[in-house]
Motif scaffolding. Structure first.
Motif, PDB file in Angstrom:
ATOM      1  N   LYS A   1       0.834  -1.211   0.000  1.00  0.00           N
ATOM      2  CA  LYS A   1       0.000   0.000   0.000  1.00  0.00           C
ATOM      3  C   LYS A   1       0.864   1.254   0.000  1.00  0.00           C
TER       4      LYS A   1
ATOM      5  N   LEU B   1       2.656   1.524  -3.547  1.00  0.00           N
ATOM      6  CA  LEU B   1       1.747   1.857  -4.651  1.00  0.00           C
ATOM      7  C   LEU B   1       1.431   3.341  -4.723  1.00  0.00           C
ATOM      8  N   LEU B   2       1.683   4.061  -3.634  1.00  0.00           N
ATOM      9  CA  LEU B   2       1.436   5.499  -3.618  1.00  0.00           C
ATOM     10  C   LEU B   2       2.672   6.311  -3.975  1.00  0.00           C
TER      11      LEU B   2
ATOM     12  N   SER C   1      -3.978  -1.750  -9.067  1.00  0.00           N
ATOM     13  CA  SER C   1      -4.254  -0.597  -9.928  1.00  0.00           C
ATOM     14  C   SER C   1      -5.431   0.204  -9.413  1.00  0.00           C
TER      15      SER C   1
ATOM     16  N   ARG D   1      -4.440   2.127  -6.282  1.00  0.00           N
ATOM     17  CA  ARG D   1      -3.633   3.307  -6.600  1.00  0.00           C
ATOM     18  C   ARG D   1      -4.522   4.440  -7.121  1.00  0.00           C
TER      19      ARG D   1
ATOM     20  N   SER E   1      -4.602   7.849  -4.840  1.00  0.00           N
ATOM     21  CA  SER E   1      -3.640   8.842  -5.295  1.00  0.00           C
ATOM     22  C   SER E   1      -4.234  10.228  -5.179  1.00  0.00           C
TER      23      SER E   1
END
Length: 336
Positions: free
Chosen positions: A290, A293-294, A328, A331, A335
């Motif tokens: 996690k 992914l950022l 995906s 994210r 985001s």
């Protein structure tokens, strides 16, 4: 973390951040409240998150993006109690840093401090193993600044590291900043690292040899190791996993051996706490996933590789099973 267990840090480490805020005419009381720190917290140990949050809030209130580095550059090792006093008596820089590494858990838990030597380069690496403690930019820079100052006490004020690597994506620290390491800086790294010549480890620190240093340092390391063993077994497993994922073996037998147990004993001890090794491993992997992914520009296959999955499809399947969404989608939803 299992149950009510929380990473902690010695409250005395707040002494210099508090003094810095007061010196700069900041409102230490309001910063402490925002970080959830009460006057009662300033005795013994406090939650590591509270310390990290204090440094972040102080940086924001003072509008001082390099607050952590500035505080670390004047940090008094006596804030670390017996450990700090012993470090200042070390005969060489290498002995001081080795003691710091081996007994770091005495003042700060659930964190990684590594000192590795490869050829003519030494790498001093630091990171908090709890990914929920974020942002933590000021803490990272404060801690590296403390090590930077310790190295300079042996080399002299003109020394510069070969490289500074930081977990976070940006910083006021760069090669041309007035305050900082005055060396190349990399961002978005797996850990916070100072790279320097391994030859510096042999430089003398103390004015004269202290025959009591070896015995005292061994005693401090024993106390630190005992403190580590007093944490719940699930927390100890989690520490090992967070340090090893993407770097070393995370097989259950290996983790058990690192904790001084057989695989069978580890399984039983975890069951006593209502935990399973597979569940802890999956949880650690997802926490790291996690966070990664950022990170801007981090590709899903890079995340998969760093977590130790053999195939991207295996990572995507595990992520969906754990979190109910694909990497995906996660994210895109999270985001900024």
């Amino acid at each position: 973390m299992p149950h009510t267990y929380q990473p902690r840090i010695s409250a005395s480490t707040l002494n210099d951040p508090l003094r810095a805020v007061e010196f700069m005419n900041g409102d230490a009381a309001s910063i402490s409240r925002n970080a959830g720190i009460s006057p009662q917290d300033l005795e013994g140990n406090i939650g590591l998150k509270k310390f990290v949050d204090f440094c972040e809030h102080a940086s924001d209130q003072l509008n001082l993006p390099d607050f952590g580095w500035r505080v670390g550059s004047v940090f008094n090792l006596q804030n670390l109690g017996t450990l700090g006093e012993c470090i200042m008596q070390a005969p060489t820089l290498g002995a001081a840093l080795a003691l710091f590494r081996n007994a770091f858990s005495m003042v700060q838990s659930d964190s990684e401090l590594r000192l590795t030597v490869e050829g003519d380069k030494a790498r001093l690496t630091y990171r908090i193993l709890d990914t929920s403690i974020w942002p933590r930019q000021q803490d990272a820079e404060l801690t590296l600044s403390v090590f930077h100052g310790l190295i300079r006490s042996a080399t002299g004020p003109d020394w510069r590291p070969d490289l500074l690597s930081l977990e976070h994506e940006s910083s006021a620290l760069h090669s041309h900043s007035a305050v900082g390491p005055r060396c190349p800086v990399q961002y978005g790294a797996p850990s916070n690292t100072l790279v320097f010549s391994s030859g510096l480890l042999d430089l003398p620190l103390a004015a004269s040899e202290n025959p009591a240093f070896k015995v005292a340092s061994q005693s401090i390391v024993r106390i630190a190791r005992q403190g580590e063993r007093e944490a719940p077994v699930a927390a100890r497993v989690r520490r090992e996993l967070m340090m090893r994922i993407g770097r070393e073996s995370i097989e259950q037998t290996v983790i058990a051996a690192a904790l001084g147990m057989s695989r069978r004993t580890l399984r039983r001890r975890l069951e006593d706490e209502g935990q399973k090794f597979s569940r802890l491993l999956a949880g650690c992997r997802m926490e790291i996933a996690k966070r990664l992914l950022l990170v801007p520009g981090m590709q899903i296959h890079d995340v998969s590789e760093r977590l130790g999955y053999s195939e991207v499809s295996a990572f995507e399947r595990a992520f969906r099973q754990q979190l109910g969404t694909t990497p995906s989608q996660f994210r895109k939803q999270n985001s900024a």
